[in-house]
Design a protein around this motif. Structure first.
Motif, PDB file in Angstrom:
ATOM      1  N   UNK A 122       0.847  -1.188   0.000  1.00  0.00           N
ATOM      2  CA  UNK A 122       0.000   0.000   0.000  1.00  0.00           C
ATOM      3  C   UNK A 122       0.877   1.231   0.000  1.00  0.00           C
ATOM      4  N   UNK A 123       0.529   2.181  -0.849  1.00  0.00           N
ATOM      5  CA  UNK A 123       1.282   3.423  -0.976  1.00  0.00           C
ATOM      6  C   UNK A 123       0.465   4.384  -1.822  1.00  0.00           C
ATOM      7  N   UNK A 124       0.779   5.674  -1.702  1.00  0.00           N
ATOM      8  CA  UNK A 124       0.092   6.674  -2.508  1.00  0.00           C
ATOM      9  C   UNK A 124       0.701   6.809  -3.897  1.00  0.00           C
ATOM     10  N   UNK A 125       1.923   6.300  -4.094  1.00  0.00           N
ATOM     11  CA  UNK A 125       2.634   6.540  -5.357  1.00  0.00           C
ATOM     12  C   UNK A 125       2.805   5.265  -6.167  1.00  0.00           C
ATOM     13  N   UNK A 126       3.291   4.165  -5.578  1.00  0.00           N
ATOM     14  CA  UNK A 126       3.499   2.929  -6.324  1.00  0.00           C
ATOM     15  C   UNK A 126       3.636   1.766  -5.343  1.00  0.00           C
ATOM     16  N   UNK A 127       3.387   0.563  -5.867  1.00  0.00           N
ATOM     17  CA  UNK A 127       3.598  -0.641  -5.073  1.00  0.00           C
ATOM     18  C   UNK A 127       4.872  -1.338  -5.492  1.00  0.00           C
ATOM     19  N   UNK A 128       5.628  -1.838  -4.534  1.00  0.00           N
ATOM     20  CA  UNK A 128       6.890  -2.529  -4.807  1.00  0.00           C
ATOM     21  C   UNK A 128       6.834  -3.917  -4.186  1.00  0.00           C
ATOM     22  N   UNK A 129       7.154  -4.935  -5.021  1.00  0.00           N
ATOM     23  CA  UNK A 129       7.155  -6.319  -4.572  1.00  0.00           C
ATOM     24  C   UNK A 129       8.439  -6.985  -5.054  1.00  0.00           C
ATOM     25  N   UNK A 130       8.803  -8.076  -4.389  1.00  0.00           N
ATOM     26  CA  UNK A 130       9.936  -8.901  -4.783  1.00  0.00           C
ATOM     27  C   UNK A 130       9.421 -10.296  -5.129  1.00  0.00           C
ATOM     28  N   UNK A 131       9.886 -10.836  -6.273  1.00  0.00           N
ATOM     29  CA  UNK A 131       9.557 -12.200  -6.677  1.00  0.00           C
ATOM     30  C   UNK A 131      10.821 -13.040  -6.561  1.00  0.00           C
ATOM     31  N   UNK A 132      10.804 -14.027  -5.680  1.00  0.00           N
ATOM     32  CA  UNK A 132      11.937 -14.927  -5.476  1.00  0.00           C
ATOM     33  C   UNK A 132      11.677 -16.222  -6.244  1.00  0.00           C
ATOM     34  N   UNK A 133      12.625 -16.612  -7.119  1.00  0.00           N
ATOM     35  CA  UNK A 133      12.510 -17.837  -7.918  1.00  0.00           C
ATOM     36  C   UNK A 133      13.638 -18.764  -7.507  1.00  0.00           C
ATOM     37  N   UNK A 134      13.280 -19.983  -7.084  1.00  0.00           N
ATOM     38  CA  UNK A 134      14.245 -20.967  -6.583  1.00  0.00           C
ATOM     39  C   UNK A 134      14.290 -22.141  -7.565  1.00  0.00           C
ATOM     40  N   UNK A 135      15.474 -22.427  -8.125  1.00  0.00           N
ATOM     41  CA  UNK A 135      15.664 -23.553  -9.040  1.00  0.00           C
ATOM     42  C   UNK A 135      16.084 -24.773  -8.229  1.00  0.00           C
ATOM     43  N   UNK A 136      15.184 -25.704  -8.049  1.00  0.00           N
ATOM     44  CA  UNK A 136      15.476 -26.930  -7.317  1.00  0.00           C
ATOM     45  C   UNK A 136      15.739 -28.113  -8.247  1.00  0.00           C
ATOM     46  N   UNK A 137      15.874 -27.851  -9.539  1.00  0.00           N
ATOM     47  CA  UNK A 137      16.208 -28.895 -10.493  1.00  0.00           C
ATOM     48  C   UNK A 137      17.706 -29.104 -10.579  1.00  0.00           C
ATOM     49  N   UNK A 138      18.114 -29.997 -11.517  1.00  0.00           N
ATOM     50  CA  UNK A 138      19.546 -30.301 -11.644  1.00  0.00           C
ATOM     51  C   UNK A 138      20.153 -29.718 -12.915  1.00  0.00           C
ATOM     52  N   UNK A 139      19.466 -28.797 -13.580  1.00  0.00           N
ATOM     53  CA  UNK A 139      20.001 -28.132 -14.768  1.00  0.00           C
ATOM     54  C   UNK A 139      19.761 -26.643 -14.650  1.00  0.00           C
ATOM     55  N   UNK A 140      20.585 -25.794 -15.292  1.00  0.00           N
ATOM     56  CA  UNK A 140      20.314 -24.348 -15.298  1.00  0.00           C
ATOM     57  C   UNK A 140      18.940 -24.060 -15.893  1.00  0.00           C
ATOM     58  N   UNK A 141      18.284 -23.042 -15.345  1.00  0.00           N
ATOM     59  CA  UNK A 141      16.908 -22.765 -15.715  1.00  0.00           C
ATOM     60  C   UNK A 141      16.750 -21.289 -16.062  1.00  0.00           C
ATOM     61  N   UNK A 142      16.049 -21.029 -17.149  1.00  0.00           N
ATOM     62  CA  UNK A 142      15.711 -19.666 -17.547  1.00  0.00           C
ATOM     63  C   UNK A 142      14.208 -19.494 -17.419  1.00  0.00           C
ATOM     64  N   UNK A 143      13.792 -18.455 -16.690  1.00  0.00           N
ATOM     65  CA  UNK A 143      12.368 -18.206 -16.482  1.00  0.00           C
ATOM     66  C   UNK A 143      12.028 -16.820 -17.004  1.00  0.00           C
TER      67      UNK A 143
END
Length: 453
Positions: A122-143
């Motif tokens: 909540x804010x009068x100007x803008x909302x700021x969020x963080x998205x955390x992405x966790x790679x639990x596989x065994x190969x490099x991952x592009x999202x």
């Protein structure tokens, strides 16, 4: 060699978290009963077992053991072909150990978890969020990161819009929600949205469902709700203060002014006016007499016949005024300024700000001290009678003192400033100085001492 062994030639492909079996055939070609045990070596040894662990074979008999492959479903299990080694060790003759080798293919797998922090902002100007992405596989991952569900009244944007994450690691992206219009006052508006994390799969990998995260941004009003009430309260308080002034304080001030006009004050003012009027008339009369004496015969006789003891030998005593600085004359405004520098660790640096001339009196009314660098230490202002001020430098930058009753410094007296530097300050956005630097300004009036008798 009495014992021989062989692995099944079929290909072995196992997925992390799954299980695969590989048979091993053992033949006893000797003439005695033989017992052999199995040892798994190589990268697969941590997650491979043999059942049974030992075999007892009669002469000419064949036995079968099974290798069970169970690679864990974790980022540490690397995909691709992994070498597998198996030792078949006869218990009677260790020197006749048989070593079997082959490759086992471990498949890649994809597992993604994601989290939105915070879910609501909540804010009068803008909302700021963080998205955390966790790679639990065994190969490099592009999202790929995207947002959906936002209304036309708000826009969303990811920074960055794509992440490449190594196995077993996590990365973060910033999600900003900007309202299309400003909300100056009123009820807050909620903007719901969804953050979508979509893995990009490589060749030979199964498709993976996107991860959808729900969030919301509450747009608040720029002007708080309590502002109108606060303004109304401020106007009411101002009106009360004005009414209090006109009702109570103003009549009291007028009454005090009337009481100050006493008969004694009126009489004193009248006498002062009579003196000034009398002095002016005497001056005019003396001027007329001087003019007539200088132009006529009587004037010549008066100037020539002045003798000892005669009244005409004296100069004019009435109507004359003393000059500035003379006994009885007006006081002359005087000022002085001095700057003192001192280094850290040494003795106090002292300078004389002003020395009173002979036959004069200095009435000190104003003192201004400056500490522009923000130094730390002690500043002492003194006269012949002792200390006037003792100040700590760290307590001020600019400080001034004004005295209703002047401080009198006698003839030949001195006003001095002494600075003891303990720490050199540093001005903002300027090079660091090497010494303390303070300034003193004096203001007052100088007048002559009264004549004796």
């Amino acid at each position: 060699m009495s014992v021989s062994a062989s692995l099944d030639e079929s290909s072995v492909v196992v997925e992390p978290g799954g299980e695969a079996e590989l048979p091993v055939q053992v033949l006893n070609s000797g003439t005695t009963v033989e017992e052999c045990r199995f040892e798994v070596v190589g990268p697969c040894a941590a997650w491979t077992t043999v059942e049974p662990e030992t075999l007892s074979l009669y002469p000419g008999a064949t036995g079968t053991a099974v290798l069970r492959l169970r690679p864990p479903r974790s980022p540490e299990t690397a995909p691709g072909e992994i070498p597998l080694g198996l030792r078949v060790v006869p218990t009677s003759e260790h020197s006749e150990t048989t070593v079997l080798e082959r490759g086992v293919t471990v498949r890649p797998f994809t597992e993604v978890t994601s989290e939105l922090v915070p879910r609501g902002s909540n804010s009068a100007w803008r909302g700021r969020h963080k998205v955390a992405v966790d790679n639990r596989g065994n190969t490099p991952l592009t999202v790929a990161l995207s947002a959906r569900g936002a209304t036309e009244r708000a826009k969303t944007a990811f920074e960055p819009a794509e992440l490449t994450i190594p196995p077993g690691e996590a990365k973060f992206a910033t999600l900003k929600v900007r309202p299309a219009k400003r909300l100056w006052r009123g009820t807050p508006v909620t903007h719901p949205f969804q953050a979508v994390v979509t893995p990009r799969m490589g060749d030979g990998q199964d498709p993976y469902e996107p991860v959808v995260l729900d969030g919301s941004y509450e747009q608040q009003a720029i002007l708080p709700r309590w502002l109108p009430r606060a303004l109304a309260a401020a106007v009411l308080v101002a009106a009360l203060l004005v009414g209090f002034w006109y009702a109570l304080l103003r009549p009291t001030v007028r009454s005090a002014a009337r009481e100050a006009i006493t008969p004694q004050a009126v009489e004193s003012a009248v006498k002062q006016g009579d003196k000034e009027s009398s002095g002016g008339q005497d001056g005019q009369q003396g001027g007329r007499q001087g003019a007539s004496g200088g132009g006529g015969q009587d004037g010549g006789q008066d100037s020539g016949s002045a003798g000892p003891g005669g009244d005409k030998s004296r100069g004019p005593s009435d109507g004359s005024s003393a000059g500035p600085g003379e006994p009885g004359g007006p006081a002359v405004p005087t000022s002085a300024r001095v700057q003192v520098r001192d280094t850290v660790g040494g003795g106090a640096a002292e300078r004389t700000a002003y020395t009173v001339p002979e036959g004069k009196i200095f009435e000190l009314t104003d003192i201004v001290v400056q500490n522009p660098q923000g130094d730390a230490g002690t500043l002492v202002i003194s006269s012949d009678d002792g200390q006037l001020l003792n100040l700590a430098l760290e307590n001020f930058r600019d400080s001034d003192y004004h005295f209703v009753t002047p401080i009198q410094v006698p003839a030949k007296g001195k006003v001095t400033i002494s600075v003891s530097c303990r720490e050199v300050g540093r001005p903002v956005k300027a090079p660091a100085p090497s010494q303390c630097s303070e300034s003193l300004f004096l203001g007052g009036k100088i007048s002559a001492t009264k004549a004796d008798g």
